[in-house]
Design an enzyme around this catalytic site. Structure first.
Site, mmCIF file in Angstrom:
data_model
loop_
_atom_site.group_PDB
_atom_site.id
_atom_site.type_symbol
_atom_site.label_atom_id
_atom_site.label_comp_id
_atom_site.label_asym_id
_atom_site.label_seq_id
_atom_site.Cartn_x
_atom_site.Cartn_y
_atom_site.Cartn_z
ATOM 1 N N ASP A 28 53.987 27.335 57.151
ATOM 2 C CA ASP A 28 53.168 27.075 55.960
ATOM 3 C C ASP A 28 51.997 26.171 56.353
ATOM 4 O O ASP A 28 52.166 25.195 57.092
ATOM 5 C CB ASP A 28 54.011 26.426 54.870
ATOM 6 N N ASN A 85 59.450 30.907 44.637
ATOM 7 C CA ASN A 85 58.753 30.595 43.395
ATOM 8 C C ASN A 85 58.277 31.909 42.785
ATOM 9 O O ASN A 85 57.478 32.622 43.382
ATOM 10 C CB ASN A 85 57.552 29.676 43.669
ATOM 11 N N GLY A 91 55.313 27.674 39.799
ATOM 12 C CA GLY A 91 54.207 27.236 40.646
ATOM 13 C C GLY A 91 53.806 28.242 41.704
ATOM 14 O O GLY A 91 53.168 27.883 42.703
ATOM 15 N N SER A 93 51.786 30.504 43.843
ATOM 16 C CA SER A 93 50.329 30.485 44.054
ATOM 17 C C SER A 93 49.821 31.680 44.850
ATOM 18 O O SER A 93 48.615 31.942 44.846
ATOM 19 C CB SER A 93 49.916 29.178 44.749
ATOM 20 N N HIS A 98 57.511 35.794 48.824
ATOM 21 C CA HIS A 98 57.768 35.053 50.057
ATOM 22 C C HIS A 98 58.893 34.069 49.824
ATOM 23 O O HIS A 98 59.082 33.553 48.720
ATOM 24 C CB HIS A 98 56.513 34.326 50.552
ATOM 25 N N HIS A 100 60.416 30.470 51.047
ATOM 26 C CA HIS A 100 60.148 29.211 51.760
ATOM 27 C C HIS A 100 61.442 28.756 52.440
ATOM 28 O O HIS A 100 62.504 28.740 51.806
ATOM 29 C CB HIS A 100 59.749 28.099 50.789
#
Ligand code: AMP
Length: 112
Positions: A28, A85, A91, A93, A98, A100
């Site tokens: 990231d 997310n 949140g 974006s 994906h 995390h």
């Protein structure tokens, strides 16, 4: 084309740590922990809530890859968090599904 499609197409750079025909994993750009990797399917699925019955095997694979990478990055024993997310309240974006993978520090709970 989302930023992740551009990374998959090698149109923009990323620190890629793993890749196969189905998915890619890279660091990231704005890490929230010493280990912060994104595992991204090459198939364009905007978010978890847009995944269909046909995507079930791929979703399972993303989880399995998160576990594999946690071992490779040596956070499997200390612990890690896997986060998706999905949508505005979470949140999200980048509208390309994906996962995390975060670790190498103690993570607070509940998340903000
Ligand atoms: P989310 O908020 O769950 O949609 O997560 C998107 C993540 O993508 C954020 O953690 C960003 O820091 C990360 N990100 C955005 N652009 C890039 C990039 N070019 N390379 C790597 N990570 C990125």
């Amino acid at each position: 084309m989302t930023i992740f499609e551009k990374i998959i197409a090698r149109e923009i750079p990323a620190k890629v740590i793993w890749e196969d025909d189905d998915a890619i994993a890279f660091e990231d750009v704005n890490p929230q922990a010493p280990v912060h990797v994104l595992i991204v399917p090459k198939k364009v699925i905007p978010r978890l809530s847009a995944a269909t019955e046909k995507d079930r095997a791929l979703l399972g694979k993303l989880m399995a890859v998160a576990g594999d990478l946690a071992k490779k990055l040596e956070i499997d024993k200390t612990g890690y968090r896997v986060v998706i997310n999905s949508g505005p309240d979470a949140g999200e974006s980048v509208p390309h599904l994906h996962v995390h993978l975060l670790g190498k520090r103690a993570l607070a709970w509940p998340p903000g």
